[in-house]
Design a protein around this motif. Structure first.
Motif, short mmCIF file in Angstrom:
data_model
loop_
_atom_site.label_atom_id
_atom_site.label_comp_id
_atom_site.label_asym_id
_atom_site.label_seq_id
_atom_site.Cartn_x
_atom_site.Cartn_y
_atom_site.Cartn_z
N ILE A 32 0.97 -1.16 0.14
CA ILE A 32 -0.01 0.19 0.03
C ILE A 32 1.03 1.15 0.08
CG2 ILE A 32 -1.76 1.20 1.24
CD1 ILE A 32 -2.76 -1.50 -0.03
N GLU A 33 0.69 2.10 -1.03
CA GLU A 33 1.49 3.44 -1.07
C GLU A 33 0.62 4.40 -0.33
OE1 GLU A 33 2.85 6.22 -4.65
OE2 GLU A 33 1.36 4.93 -5.23
N GLU A 34 1.43 5.07 0.53
CA GLU A 34 0.78 5.95 1.50
C GLU A 34 0.55 7.09 0.80
OE1 GLU A 34 0.94 8.03 5.98
OE2 GLU A 34 2.88 7.33 4.95
N ARG A 35 -0.66 7.70 0.82
CA ARG A 35 -1.32 8.86 0.17
C ARG A 35 -2.46 9.32 0.98
NH1 ARG A 35 2.33 9.87 -3.50
NH2 ARG A 35 2.38 8.97 -5.07
N SER A 36 -2.42 10.71 1.04
CA SER A 36 -3.23 11.34 1.85
C SER A 36 -4.76 11.07 1.45
CB SER A 36 -3.07 12.95 2.02
OG SER A 36 -3.65 13.45 0.88
N ASP A 37 -5.57 11.23 2.12
CA ASP A 37 -7.33 11.24 2.00
C ASP A 37 -7.59 12.40 0.99
OD1 ASP A 37 -7.74 9.03 3.59
OD2 ASP A 37 -8.20 10.14 5.25
N LEU A 38 -7.05 13.44 1.28
CA LEU A 38 -7.19 14.48 -0.06
C LEU A 38 -6.90 13.93 -1.42
CD1 LEU A 38 -6.08 17.64 1.74
CD2 LEU A 38 -8.64 17.20 1.17
N VAL A 39 -5.82 13.32 -1.44
CA VAL A 39 -5.67 12.86 -2.93
C VAL A 39 -6.28 11.48 -3.30
CG1 VAL A 39 -3.41 11.62 -4.00
CG2 VAL A 39 -3.03 13.63 -2.73
N ILE A 51 -4.25 2.00 6.38
CA ILE A 51 -3.24 0.91 6.38
C ILE A 51 -3.25 0.22 7.63
CG2 ILE A 51 -0.89 0.25 6.42
CD1 ILE A 51 -0.47 2.97 4.56
N ALA A 52 -3.70 0.56 9.00
CA ALA A 52 -4.00 -0.10 9.99
C ALA A 52 -5.22 -0.87 9.90
CB ALA A 52 -4.14 1.06 11.27
N ILE A 53 -6.19 -0.50 9.08
CA ILE A 53 -7.48 -1.21 9.12
C ILE A 53 -7.17 -2.54 8.20
CG2 ILE A 53 -9.75 -1.32 7.82
CD1 ILE A 53 -10.12 1.64 8.59
N LEU A 54 -6.38 -2.41 7.23
CA LEU A 54 -6.00 -3.30 6.19
C LEU A 54 -5.05 -4.56 6.92
CD1 LEU A 54 -6.08 -4.93 3.59
CD2 LEU A 54 -3.96 -3.58 2.79
N LYS A 55 -4.26 -3.92 7.87
CA LYS A 55 -3.59 -5.01 8.91
C LYS A 55 -4.44 -5.74 9.69
CE LYS A 55 0.61 -2.17 8.52
NZ LYS A 55 1.70 -1.47 9.38
N LYS A 56 -5.24 -4.86 10.41
CA LYS A 56 -6.37 -5.54 11.22
C LYS A 56 -7.10 -6.75 10.30
CE LYS A 56 -10.18 -4.93 14.65
NZ LYS A 56 -10.85 -4.03 15.34
N SER A 57 -7.72 -6.35 9.33
CA SER A 57 -8.28 -7.39 8.28
C SER A 57 -7.48 -8.57 8.09
CB SER A 57 -8.73 -6.59 7.09
OG SER A 57 -9.31 -7.58 6.26
N GLU A 58 -6.26 -8.32 7.59
CA GLU A 58 -5.42 -9.51 7.29
C GLU A 58 -5.35 -10.33 8.62
OE1 GLU A 58 -3.16 -9.59 4.22
OE2 GLU A 58 -4.20 -8.48 3.27
N LEU A 59 -5.07 -9.80 9.71
CA LEU A 59 -5.04 -10.76 10.93
C LEU A 59 -6.17 -11.48 11.45
CD1 LEU A 59 -2.67 -8.30 12.87
CD2 LEU A 59 -2.07 -10.56 12.13
N LEU A 60 -7.41 -10.82 11.09
CA LEU A 60 -8.70 -11.39 11.33
C LEU A 60 -8.76 -12.59 10.41
CD1 LEU A 60 -11.05 -8.15 11.51
CD2 LEU A 60 -10.52 -9.98 13.54
N LYS A 61 -8.34 -12.25 9.18
CA LYS A 61 -8.45 -13.53 8.20
C LYS A 61 -7.52 -14.63 8.46
CE LYS A 61 -9.27 -10.69 4.05
NZ LYS A 61 -8.70 -10.02 2.81
N ARG A 62 -6.59 -14.35 9.34
CA ARG A 62 -5.60 -15.34 9.84
C ARG A 62 -6.14 -16.04 11.08
NH1 ARG A 62 0.07 -14.58 7.63
NH2 ARG A 62 -0.21 -13.41 5.89
#
Length: 184
Positions: free
Chosen positions: A79-86, A106-117
């Motif tokens: 995931i490329e870090e980009r602001s919400d404005l962009v 990015i924190a939400i995606l990490k939580k999602s990936e760990l939940l799947k595991r």
């Protein structure tokens, strides 16, 4: 996340270290307001905002530690870090990113990936902090070895008390949908 929003959201509190055994655990004090964009996101994605469950601390085996490191590194690279404005055209928009996103995405995606595991939602807590006056969101993983931070600003997973952040609030483990202040 903008610092002004963070202060309004989390109230002013200071980060501190309390120990459980020799491991640093965050101390919480009372409820805090969730970030406004979190309310909208959580209404649409309750599974990714859930903190329900009986497991409050994950036993951090070497295999579990390796899994945390793999998820943290993989998401940070993908995931490329980009602001919400962009990416969304607004100052604060929480979402599950596919290619670009800012810190909370990015924190939400990490939580999602760990939940799947198979990791318990009750030990995976979105957490707001600041560094140098700028708001930031990370994922706190509650373990028997302390509260660990998965951060998009680096691939090393750190004990929360060994970071430079000033922590304000995180999701509550005991009241699904609520946030708590991190206090001294």
């Amino acid at each position: 996340m903008r610092f002004a929003t963070l202060v309004a959201v989390a109230m002013v509190a200071t980060g501190c270290s309390a120990t459980a055994g020799s491991h640093a655990m965050m101390v919480t004090k009372g409820y805090a307001f969730p970030p406004p964009a979190a309310r909208v996101f959580c209404a649409n994605q309750p599974r990714l905002c859930s903190t329900s469950g009986r497991v409050k601390l994950v036993t951090l085996t070497p295999a579990r530690r390796a899994e945390l490191e793999a998820v943290n590194t993989s998401v940070n690279r993908r995931i490329e870090e980009r602001s919400d404005l962009v990416t969304a055209g607004s100052a604060d928009d929480w979402r599950l990113p596919t290619k670009q996103g800012d810190c909370e995405d990015i924190a939400i995606l990490k939580k999602s990936e760990l939940l799947k595991r198979g990791w318990p939602a009750s030990a995976l807590l979105l957490t707001v902090a600041s560094l140098g006056g700028e708001g930031h969101t990370v994922l706190t993983v509650r373990t028997d070895k302390g509260d660990l931070i998965l951060d998009n600003r680096g691939s090393v997973i750190r004990d929360w008390s060994h970071t430079s952040y000033r922590y304000f609030a995180r999701q509550s483990q005991s009241a699904n949908g609520k946030w708590v202040r991190i206090g001294s």
